[in-house]
Scaffold this active site. Structure first.
Site, PDB file in Angstrom:
ATOM      1  N   LYS A  64       0.890  -1.177   0.000  1.00 26.55           N
ATOM      2  CA  LYS A  64       0.000   0.000   0.000  1.00 26.55           C
ATOM      3  C   LYS A  64       0.915   1.211   0.000  1.00 26.55           C
ATOM      4  CE  LYS A  64      -1.977   2.969   2.122  1.00 26.55           C
ATOM      5  NZ  LYS A  64      -1.696   4.401   1.842  1.00 26.55           N
ATOM      6  N   GLU A  80       8.106   0.067  12.110  1.00 26.54           N
ATOM      7  CA  GLU A  80       9.200   1.034  12.008  1.00 26.54           C
ATOM      8  C   GLU A  80       8.559   2.406  12.154  1.00 26.54           C
ATOM      9  OE1 GLU A  80      12.321   0.476  11.852  1.00 26.54           O
ATOM     10  OE2 GLU A  80      12.602  -1.516  10.999  1.00 26.54           O
ATOM     11  N   CYS A  96      13.009   9.611   9.334  1.00 27.57           N
ATOM     12  CA  CYS A  96      12.665   9.107  10.674  1.00 27.57           C
ATOM     13  C   CYS A  96      13.883   9.122  11.586  1.00 27.57           C
ATOM     14  CB  CYS A  96      12.098   7.711  10.569  1.00 27.57           C
ATOM     15  SG  CYS A  96      13.127   6.619   9.607  1.00 27.57           S
ATOM     16  N   GLU A 156       8.331  14.718  17.319  1.00 27.86           N
ATOM     17  CA  GLU A 156       8.959  14.677  16.009  1.00 27.86           C
ATOM     18  C   GLU A 156       8.434  15.851  15.164  1.00 27.86           C
ATOM     19  OE1 GLU A 156       7.812  11.219  13.724  1.00 27.86           O
ATOM     20  OE2 GLU A 156       9.887  10.927  13.109  1.00 27.86           O
TER      21      GLU A 156
HETATM   22  P1  NAD Z   1       1.473   7.750   8.562  1.00 29.76           P
HETATM   23  O1  NAD Z   1       1.441   6.834   9.729  1.00 29.76           O
HETATM   24  O2  NAD Z   1       0.472   8.833   8.509  1.00 29.76           O
HETATM   25  O3  NAD Z   1       1.251   6.932   7.210  1.00 29.76           O
HETATM   26  C1  NAD Z   1       2.078   5.850   6.853  1.00 29.76           C
HETATM   27  C2  NAD Z   1       1.279   4.914   5.953  1.00 29.76           C
HETATM   28  O4  NAD Z   1       0.206   4.362   6.713  1.00 29.76           O
HETATM   29  C3  NAD Z   1       0.649   5.603   4.742  1.00 29.76           C
HETATM   30  O5  NAD Z   1       0.718   4.726   3.636  1.00 29.76           O
HETATM   31  C4  NAD Z   1      -0.804   5.762   5.175  1.00 29.76           C
HETATM   32  O6  NAD Z   1      -1.719   5.796   4.115  1.00 29.76           O
HETATM   33  C5  NAD Z   1      -1.012   4.518   6.012  1.00 29.76           C
HETATM   34  N1  NAD Z   1      -2.114   4.604   6.972  1.00 29.76           N
HETATM   35  C6  NAD Z   1      -2.619   5.716   7.572  1.00 29.76           C
HETATM   36  N2  NAD Z   1      -3.642   5.370   8.401  1.00 29.76           N
HETATM   37  C7  NAD Z   1      -3.778   4.027   8.322  1.00 29.76           C
HETATM   38  C8  NAD Z   1      -4.633   3.083   8.955  1.00 29.76           C
HETATM   39  N3  NAD Z   1      -5.577   3.447   9.814  1.00 29.76           N
HETATM   40  N4  NAD Z   1      -4.457   1.781   8.664  1.00 29.76           N
HETATM   41  C9  NAD Z   1      -3.499   1.372   7.802  1.00 29.76           C
HETATM   42  N5  NAD Z   1      -2.661   2.222   7.168  1.00 29.76           N
HETATM   43  C10 NAD Z   1      -2.801   3.529   7.421  1.00 29.76           C
HETATM   44  O7  NAD Z   1       2.945   8.289   8.448  1.00 29.76           O
HETATM   45  P2  NAD Z   1       3.527   9.297   7.351  1.00 29.76           P
HETATM   46  O8  NAD Z   1       3.089  10.651   7.719  1.00 29.76           O
HETATM   47  O9  NAD Z   1       3.261   8.790   5.981  1.00 29.76           O
HETATM   48  O10 NAD Z   1       5.104   9.117   7.579  1.00 29.76           O
HETATM   49  C11 NAD Z   1       5.780   9.846   8.531  1.00 29.76           C
HETATM   50  C12 NAD Z   1       6.075   8.990   9.739  1.00 29.76           C
HETATM   51  O11 NAD Z   1       6.731   7.792   9.351  1.00 29.76           O
HETATM   52  C13 NAD Z   1       7.023   9.680  10.687  1.00 29.76           C
HETATM   53  O12 NAD Z   1       6.591   9.501  12.012  1.00 29.76           O
HETATM   54  C14 NAD Z   1       8.339   8.958  10.462  1.00 29.76           C
HETATM   55  O13 NAD Z   1       9.217   9.003  11.520  1.00 29.76           O
HETATM   56  C15 NAD Z   1       7.891   7.586  10.151  1.00 29.76           C
HETATM   57  N6  NAD Z   1       8.905   6.844   9.384  1.00 29.76           N
HETATM   58  C16 NAD Z   1       9.605   5.842   9.992  1.00 29.76           C
HETATM   59  C17 NAD Z   1      10.597   5.152   9.303  1.00 29.76           C
HETATM   60  C18 NAD Z   1      11.364   4.013   9.956  1.00 29.76           C
HETATM   61  O14 NAD Z   1      11.955   3.222   9.247  1.00 29.76           O
HETATM   62  N7  NAD Z   1      11.379   3.899  11.273  1.00 29.76           N
HETATM   63  C19 NAD Z   1      10.869   5.488   7.978  1.00 29.76           C
HETATM   64  C20 NAD Z   1      10.147   6.509   7.381  1.00 29.76           C
HETATM   65  C21 NAD Z   1       9.164   7.181   8.105  1.00 29.76           C
END
Ligand code: NAD
Length: 490
Positions: free
Chosen positions: A177, A252, A286, A386
């Site tokens: 996704k 993650e 992240c 963050e």
């Molecule tokens: P997010 O949690 O809003 O979204 C991530 C993904 O989850 C997107 O594809 C989104 O559509 C999906 N999603 C949202 N709600 C959902 C639900 N209820 N059920 C299933 N999927 C759902 O995060 P973001 O804003 O896209 O990314 C930023 C965050 O990601 C930051 O907190 C960052 O630190 C973290 N991040 C972590 C890593 C790591 O490897 N640790 C890497 C990159 C980003």
């Protein structure tokens, strides 16, 4: 300027399809203008993708293959991404904002995951366990089946590649996704799958809203394993869904990572770590170095150096920034930019000093000035939450215990750093810092080969490195009763 196709479809069961939930508009963060439309999957599309992946898994098309051959297919995806890098990079830059040279760094990172895990495919071995003469016992490492992977927008190619590569190398089938803000370049995974001859249904790529397609994927009864990269709040929902279907998940999540800079550190060399650590991808990383915890003896000099790096960056559209250097692109969206700017002004209200930056830029697109804050206290929101933007908070410490206490004093634990010329001090820091990875004297040291994941609310499980492979396989023990007597023995 690169021509971008006006409409991009999802890829389910080897076919390009429209989305049951219609389309969404993807914006160009460098101009703020609409770039293209993307098909948006609904729960029925997700169900079709998972069923296709399940059928492919049950056919044995991937899992019965000799691992060295499966590895060769995964590796062929490396060549696909390397050969197409010049075509993919402008699309990635136009949808995600990052400078063109950073887009190339990301594509090469994605290619390396296929190279690395393709190489590892044949090394996932079980063992035999001695049970005496009457038995032969062995373990086999078997794929889970359907791996569901939910991807964030900050590294749409690299984060997806690390999970896709490990899952395919171990014989799983995959449903990805992709993120709503920058889903376009994920199409190249599907094109790569076709180019290297993956069986139909082995890799399905769909974009959809998180609350709809993402939630449907995480809760689907035929999914056998979930990998989620994103925010803590969404991670909690994924873990709750995985608990209902009783499947393992890897989370993650975010970070608020600190570099401890001791009085004996090489401050000039630290400038390069500032460039990469906080301004790479406009801080939307992240594992960004979002806090610098510096000894009081070198505090003022270091603040000046960090501010010097920040104000030297040329900020503008990523597509015009093809060369590696002191430059930075926009943030991914207006919402993310305004959130970061708001957090900085709240920090100023709470007593922090804006040394440089802090404002939205007067440009079309979603730009924010590279920002440095000093006089930040450990309990301020800016030191705890963050930002996910080009904002570094500088905090002061007097002794080593205080430095470690500050660095460990958030809900997160993704990465941390120690900068010093004293090896004993570095090793003490490395063992006391509560983080999944510790960098000594170079932020982001490591690579596809080194395990990555969090302590605390930064998540659990590890991606990258050999550790990640064990997320994608389950152990089967086979115990064989042999003939009772050993011939020729009395
Ligand atoms: P997010 O949690 O809003 O979204 C991530 C993904 O989850 C997107 O594809 C989104 O559509 C999906 N999603 C949202 N709600 C959902 C639900 N209820 N059920 C299933 N999927 C759902 O995060 P973001 O804003 O896209 O990314 C930023 C965050 O990601 C930051 O907190 C960052 O630190 C973290 N991040 C972590 C890593 C790591 O490897 N640790 C890497 C990159 C980003």
């Amino acid at each position: 300027m690169t021509d971008i196709a006006p409409y991009w479809r999802n890829y389910i069961d080897g076919t390009w399809v429209d989305g049951g939930a219609g389309r969404l508009v993807v914006d160009d963060p460098g101009s703020g203008a609409p770039l293209a439309e993307q098909a948006i999957a609904d729960a029925a599309d997700v169900d079709r993708a998972v069923e296709a992946a399940r059928r492919c898994h049950e056919s044995g098309a991937l899992s019965d293959m000799r691992p060295i051959e499966r590895g060769r297919i995964v590796q062929a995806m490396t060549a696909f991404f390397r050969e197409r890098a010049d075509e993919i990079a402008p699309v990635l830059t136009r949808e995600a904002g990052k400078p063109l040279w950073e887009a190339h760094v990301e594509i090469e990172g994605a290619a390396k995951y296929f190279e690395y895990y393709g190489n590892q495919a044949a090394t996932v071995e079980g063992r035999s366990i001695p049970l005496g003469a009457g038995y032969f016992d062995f373990t086999a490492m078997e794929p889970y089946g359907v791996s569901a992977q939910i991807i964030p927008w900050n590294y749409p190619l690299e984060v997806a590649a690390r999970s896709i590569a490990a899952a395919l190398a171990t014989g799983n089938t995959v449903v990805v996704k992709t993120p709503e803000l920058d889903p376009l370049t994920s199409r190249y995974f599907a094109l790569a799958a076709e180019a290297v001859g993956l069986p139909k249904g082995a890799l399905n790529i769909l974009c959809g809203h998180g609350h709809e397609a993402g939630a449907a994927l995480a809760a689907h009864g035929a999914v056998n394993q979930i990998v989620f990269t994103g925010s803590v709040a969404t991670g909690q929902k994924i873990a709750a869904a995985a608990a209902q279907t009783v499947v393992p998940c890897v989370l993650e999540l975010g970070g608020k990572s600190a570099a401890i800079v001791h009085g004996d550190a090489d401050l000039e060399a630290f400038e390069e770590n500032v460039r990469w650590g906080i301004y790479f991808n406009a801080g939307q990383v992240c594992s960004a170095m979002s806090r610098v915890v510096v000894h009081e003896s070198v505090h003022d000099e270091l603040v000046e150096r960090i501010a010097g790096v920040a104000s030297s960056l040329s900020v503008g559209p990523g597509i015009e920034r093809a060369e590696f250097g002191r430059n930075m692109g926009p943030m991914v969206s207006l919402k993310q930019r305004d959130r970061a700017v708001g957090m900085v002004s709240a920090a100023e209200g709470a007593g922090a000093t804006v040394v440089t930056g802090g404002r939205a830029m007067n440009l079309p697109g979603f730009f924010m000035e590279p920002t440095v804050l000093s006089d930040v206290a450990p309990d301020m929101a800016i030191a705890q939450d963050e930002v996910f933007g080009p904002v570094v908070s500088v905090l002061k410490f007097r002794d080593e215990n205080e430095a470690v206490r500050i660095a460990n004093g958030t809900q997160y634990g993704l990465v941390a750093g120690v900068f010093t010329r004293d090896l004993d001090r570095a090793m003490r820091g490395a063992s006391r810092l509560r983080a999944g990875q510790v960098f000594v004297n170079e932020w982001f040291a490591g690579g596809v080969e080194t395990p990555f994941g969090g302590y605390g609310k930064s998540g659990y499980g590890r991606e990258k490195g050999r550790e990640a492979l064990w997320n994608y396989v389950q152990t089967k023990n086979v115990a064989i009763r042999l003939g009772a007597a050993v011939p020729g023995r009395a």
